[in-house]
Write an enzyme that holds these catalytic residues in place. Structure first.
Site, PDB file in Angstrom:
ATOM      1  N   HIS A   1      -3.731  -2.608   8.089  1.00 32.79           N
ATOM      2  CA  HIS A   1      -3.546  -2.409   6.645  1.00 32.79           C
ATOM      3  C   HIS A   1      -2.809  -1.081   6.410  1.00 32.79           C
ATOM      4  O   HIS A   1      -3.316  -0.020   6.787  1.00 32.79           O
ATOM      5  CB  HIS A   1      -4.897  -2.391   5.929  1.00 32.79           C
ATOM      6  CG  HIS A   1      -4.791  -1.901   4.518  1.00 32.79           C
ATOM      7  ND1 HIS A   1      -4.076  -2.588   3.560  1.00 32.79           N
ATOM      8  CD2 HIS A   1      -5.261  -0.794   3.908  1.00 32.79           C
ATOM      9  CE1 HIS A   1      -4.126  -1.918   2.419  1.00 32.79           C
ATOM     10  NE2 HIS A   1      -4.832  -0.820   2.604  1.00 32.79           N
TER      11      HIS A   1
ATOM     12  N   ASN B   1       1.040  -0.460  -1.288  1.00 38.47           N
ATOM     13  CA  ASN B   1      -0.318  -0.852  -0.901  1.00 38.47           C
ATOM     14  C   ASN B   1      -0.876  -1.790  -1.978  1.00 38.47           C
ATOM     15  O   ASN B   1      -1.131  -1.363  -3.098  1.00 38.47           O
ATOM     16  CB  ASN B   1      -1.169   0.424  -0.768  1.00 38.47           C
ATOM     17  CG  ASN B   1      -2.611   0.128  -0.380  1.00 38.47           C
ATOM     18  OD1 ASN B   1      -3.072  -1.001  -0.450  1.00 38.47           O
ATOM     19  ND2 ASN B   1      -3.326   1.173   0.013  1.00 38.47           N
TER      20      ASN B   1
HETATM   21  C1  LIG Z   1       3.889   0.279 -14.143  1.00 40.57           C
HETATM   22  C2  LIG Z   1       3.336   1.032 -12.928  1.00 40.57           C
HETATM   23  C3  LIG Z   1       1.918   0.974 -12.678  1.00 40.57           C
HETATM   24  C4  LIG Z   1       1.385   1.812 -11.509  1.00 40.57           C
HETATM   25  C5  LIG Z   1       0.001   1.590 -11.331  1.00 40.57           C
HETATM   26  C6  LIG Z   1      -0.686   2.275 -10.180  1.00 40.57           C
HETATM   27  C7  LIG Z   1      -2.140   2.229 -10.440  1.00 40.57           C
HETATM   28  C8  LIG Z   1      -2.963   2.719  -9.336  1.00 40.57           C
HETATM   29  C9  LIG Z   1      -3.949   1.724  -8.941  1.00 40.57           C
HETATM   30  C10 LIG Z   1      -4.830   2.278  -7.900  1.00 40.57           C
HETATM   31  C11 LIG Z   1      -5.690   1.259  -7.356  1.00 40.57           C
HETATM   32  C12 LIG Z   1      -6.722   1.962  -6.560  1.00 40.57           C
HETATM   33  C13 LIG Z   1      -7.363   1.065  -5.635  1.00 40.57           C
HETATM   34  C14 LIG Z   1      -8.172   1.900  -4.700  1.00 40.57           C
HETATM   35  C15 LIG Z   1      -8.611   1.076  -3.571  1.00 40.57           C
HETATM   36  C16 LIG Z   1      -9.190   1.890  -2.542  1.00 40.57           C
HETATM   37  C17 LIG Z   1      -8.131   2.463  -1.604  1.00 40.57           C
HETATM   38  C18 LIG Z   1      -8.347   2.154  -0.232  1.00 40.57           C
HETATM   39  O1  LIG Z   1      -9.290   1.462  -0.127  1.00 40.57           O
HETATM   40  S1  LIG Z   1      -7.568   2.675   1.251  1.00 40.57           S
HETATM   41  C19 LIG Z   1      -6.367   3.800   1.446  1.00 40.57           C
HETATM   42  C20 LIG Z   1      -5.921   4.701   0.510  1.00 40.57           C
HETATM   43  N1  LIG Z   1      -4.746   5.475   0.882  1.00 40.57           N
HETATM   44  C21 LIG Z   1      -4.775   6.813   1.037  1.00 40.57           C
HETATM   45  O2  LIG Z   1      -5.838   7.405   1.052  1.00 40.57           O
HETATM   46  C22 LIG Z   1      -3.467   7.565   1.106  1.00 40.57           C
HETATM   47  C23 LIG Z   1      -3.195   8.145   2.422  1.00 40.57           C
HETATM   48  N2  LIG Z   1      -2.259   9.258   2.282  1.00 40.57           N
HETATM   49  C24 LIG Z   1      -0.969   9.214   2.686  1.00 40.57           C
HETATM   50  O3  LIG Z   1      -0.484   8.242   3.216  1.00 40.57           O
HETATM   51  C25 LIG Z   1      -0.150  10.491   2.523  1.00 40.57           C
HETATM   52  O4  LIG Z   1      -1.025  11.570   2.258  1.00 40.57           O
HETATM   53  C26 LIG Z   1       0.923  10.412   1.427  1.00 40.57           C
HETATM   54  C27 LIG Z   1       1.951   9.364   1.780  1.00 40.57           C
HETATM   55  C28 LIG Z   1       0.306  10.081   0.063  1.00 40.57           C
HETATM   56  C29 LIG Z   1       1.637  11.789   1.310  1.00 40.57           C
HETATM   57  O5  LIG Z   1       2.240  12.098   2.544  1.00 40.57           O
HETATM   58  P1  LIG Z   1       1.906  13.463   3.321  1.00 40.57           P
HETATM   59  O6  LIG Z   1       2.559  13.419   4.620  1.00 40.57           O
HETATM   60  O7  LIG Z   1       0.430  13.668   3.289  1.00 40.57           O
HETATM   61  O8  LIG Z   1       2.657  14.525   2.401  1.00 40.57           O
HETATM   62  P2  LIG Z   1       2.260  16.027   2.045  1.00 40.57           P
HETATM   63  O9  LIG Z   1       1.241  16.579   2.995  1.00 40.57           O
HETATM   64  O10 LIG Z   1       3.504  16.796   1.867  1.00 40.57           O
HETATM   65  O11 LIG Z   1       1.564  15.824   0.630  1.00 40.57           O
HETATM   66  C30 LIG Z   1       2.330  15.629  -0.536  1.00 40.57           C
HETATM   67  C31 LIG Z   1       1.479  16.095  -1.702  1.00 40.57           C
HETATM   68  O12 LIG Z   1       0.413  15.155  -1.893  1.00 40.57           O
HETATM   69  C32 LIG Z   1      -0.835  15.841  -1.925  1.00 40.57           C
HETATM   70  N3  LIG Z   1      -1.867  14.927  -1.439  1.00 40.57           N
HETATM   71  C33 LIG Z   1      -1.862  14.198  -0.307  1.00 40.57           C
HETATM   72  N4  LIG Z   1      -2.973  13.422  -0.257  1.00 40.57           N
HETATM   73  C34 LIG Z   1      -3.659  13.658  -1.396  1.00 40.57           C
HETATM   74  C35 LIG Z   1      -4.864  13.134  -1.932  1.00 40.57           C
HETATM   75  N5  LIG Z   1      -5.569  12.187  -1.305  1.00 40.57           N
HETATM   76  N6  LIG Z   1      -5.274  13.605  -3.133  1.00 40.57           N
HETATM   77  C36 LIG Z   1      -4.550  14.526  -3.815  1.00 40.57           C
HETATM   78  N7  LIG Z   1      -3.392  15.041  -3.348  1.00 40.57           N
HETATM   79  C37 LIG Z   1      -2.969  14.612  -2.155  1.00 40.57           C
HETATM   80  C38 LIG Z   1      -0.609  17.071  -1.042  1.00 40.57           C
HETATM   81  O13 LIG Z   1      -1.548  18.067  -1.316  1.00 40.57           O
HETATM   82  C39 LIG Z   1       0.830  17.449  -1.425  1.00 40.57           C
HETATM   83  O14 LIG Z   1       0.832  18.156  -2.652  1.00 40.57           O
HETATM   84  P3  LIG Z   1       1.897  19.340  -2.912  1.00 40.57           P
HETATM   85  O15 LIG Z   1       1.644  20.364  -1.820  1.00 40.57           O
HETATM   86  O16 LIG Z   1       3.266  18.731  -2.814  1.00 40.57           O
HETATM   87  O17 LIG Z   1       1.585  19.850  -4.286  1.00 40.57           O
END
Ligand SMILES: CCCCCCCCCCCCCCCCCC(=O)SCCNC(=O)CCNC(=O)[C@H](O)C(C)(C)COP(=O)(O)OP(=O)(O)OC[C@H]1O[C@@H](n2cnc3c(N)ncnc32)[C@H](O)[C@@H]1OP(=O)(O)O
Length: 400
Positions: free
Chosen positions: A313, A346
């Site tokens: 996943h 996702n």
């Molecule tokens: C019309 C449009 C409608 C759109 C609608 C969308 C609605 C949303 C719906 C959501 C549905 C939710 C369902 C939830 C279900 C459960 C999820 C799961 O079960 S399972 C799985 C769930 N998946 C995951 O948990 C995601 C896994 N994470 C990843 O794959 C990566 O962290 C990444 C791709 C998100 C970023 O790449 P990476 O190499 O890490 O890049 P960087 O290190 O450079 O970070 C960039 C910036 O991001 C920050 N930051 C990072 N993480 C977090 C955080 N958690 N928290 C906060 N901040 C965070 C970090 O501090 C930095 O900030 P800044 O310094 O620039 O200020």
């Protein structure tokens, strides 16, 4: 009461005999796969920050928008499909203010949209399977949008014309491990009910979670999209025309201790709130190897996980990267997962079905009987708990 007969043997009770006959021959297998996405709105990821801040009237939050742009660039996503669009957001301004109640309006919208999307995926799976929908004996439906009873499982059964005796189960709010859980359950149902044919359906619409970008929802808003997947599962004996795509050899569910607070969803007056902790990719990376060893048991190919094919996943790019690193996987081993992440984002529980579909497409393209293709594989799905669903798969050669 059952008594010993003349030669001392204890005759089997009729009910016991029936129950023994209920078991299937061999492990369950996936027999057909279908997927679907809403057609309303497709947003390229490099345009997403501009679009979502405009649609939610939050363009003035310039720092947040810049951060959303930075995150979008790192997601490994190229585009995502959505049911909501500018018009439906405009018609429901309460969706953009978490202080206003909006759950009822969201439930009204998903009530027809979720079963319809599931129907599109299921219709494709049933067509590939080649048998009538009335031969389906069990239905397992997974979604994070279910807030009503009777629920989407009954609506889908009606839309597809399933029998009134179809045995229905709905799994709610399992998030991204929902597809893995539904397949695990389908395996157990198929193996314990002779002749059972289980329809697994997963349908996810971000509509119930969607809101204006704020400090807490940026990652989810940058990653999630809408989609549905369906799989027909059954165990032998197989009827003419039925062909196992992936045998479901063994399966486990593992909860990483003391991680309940890291990843979660909760129904509120304003829809479904979610929380994705920054530790999620690290925790999954630290625990995945032990989880695989537990699932494979003595057959675990601990020396080289590259001997397997992989259906993982794609919860986020970082999660796939960490799995690559800890299992020392060769480049390309997670190609099906990265492809699905790139093309759809996702889609929570439905995503694993897309990955399985992509995997079988790639294996077919490479020549189904190619001896260089691994025969054994692993499926992994992660979600709230943190829960890891793992399954050992076997892709039978075409001539078998
Ligand atoms: C019309 C449009 C409608 C759109 C609608 C969308 C609605 C949303 C719906 C959501 C549905 C939710 C369902 C939830 C279900 C459960 C999820 C799961 O079960 S399972 C799985 C769930 N998946 C995951 O948990 C995601 C896994 N994470 C990843 O794959 C990566 O962290 C990444 C791709 C998100 C970023 O790449 P990476 O190499 O890490 O890049 P960087 O290190 O450079 O970070 C960039 C910036 O991001 C920050 N930051 C990072 N993480 C977090 C955080 N958690 N928290 C906060 N901040 C965070 C970090 O501090 C930095 O900030 P800044 O310094 O620039 O200020």
């Amino acid at each position: 009461m059952t008594k010993a007969n003349g030669n001392g043997a204890v005759p089997v009770r009729e009910s016991q005999r029936r129950s023994m006959q209920q078991h299937a021959e061999g492990p369950a297998a996936m027999l057909a796969i279908g997927t679907a996405n809403p057609t309303g709105l497709v947003i390229p990821q490099d345009q997403f920050a501009d679009d979502i801040f405009r649609m939610t009237k939050t363009d003035h939050l310039t720092q947040l928008k810049e951060k959303m742009k930075r995150i979008c660039q790192k997601t490994g996503i190229e585009k995502r499909y959505f049911h909501v669009n500018e018009e439906s957001i405009g018609a429901n301004p309460e969706f953009l203010d978490r202080k206003l109640p909006s759950l009822d309006a969201r439930i009204d919208m998903v009530a027809t949209a979720v079963p319809k999307l599931a129907q599109s995926a299921a219709t494709k799976a049933i067509a590939e399977w080649g048998r009538p929908a009335t031969d389906i004996t069990h239905l397992v439906f997974s979604t994070y949008s279910a807030c009503q009873a009777p629920s989407f499982d009954l609506q889908l059964a009606t839309l597809l014309g399933l029998r009134p005796t179809v045995s229905r189960t709905i799994l709610s709010l399992n998030g991204c491990y929902g597809g893995g859980r539904a397949l695990h359950l389908a395996k157990q149902l198929a193996e314990n009910n002779h002749g059972a044919r289980v329809l697994v359906a997963c349908a996810e619409l971000t509509l119930v979670c969607f809101g204006a970008p704020d400090g807490s929802n940026l990652i989810g808003t940058a990653l999630f999209g809408d989609g549905a997947g369906a799989v027909i599962v059954g165990a032998g004996p197989f009827s003419e025309g039925e062909r196992p795509l992936f045998e479901m050899v063994s399966a486990t569910q593992t909860t990483i201790p003391r991680t309940e607070h890291v990843l979660g969803m909760q129904v509120s007056r304003a829809g479904v709130d979610f929380h994705l902790g920054i530790q999620v990719p690290t925790l999954i990376g630290q625990n995945v190897k032990q989880c695989l060893i537990d699932t494979f048991g003595t057959d675990a190919p601990c020396s080289d996980w590259n001997d397997l094919f992989w259906a993982v996943h794609p919860g986020g790019r970082q999660i796939l990267d960490n799995i690559d690193t800890v299992l020392k996987l060769e480049p390309g081993k997670l190609a099906s997962s990265r492809h699905v992440l790139r093309e759809y984002g996702n889609m929570s529980g439905a995503t694993i079905v897309f990955v399985l579909d992509e995997l079988r497409r790639r294996r077919k393209e490479a020549g189904g009987d190619n001896p260089l293709l691994p025969e054994w594989g692993a499926m992994l799905a992660f979600g709230p708990g943190i829960t890891i669903e793992a399954m050992v798969l076997r892709a039978p050669p075409l001539h078998e």
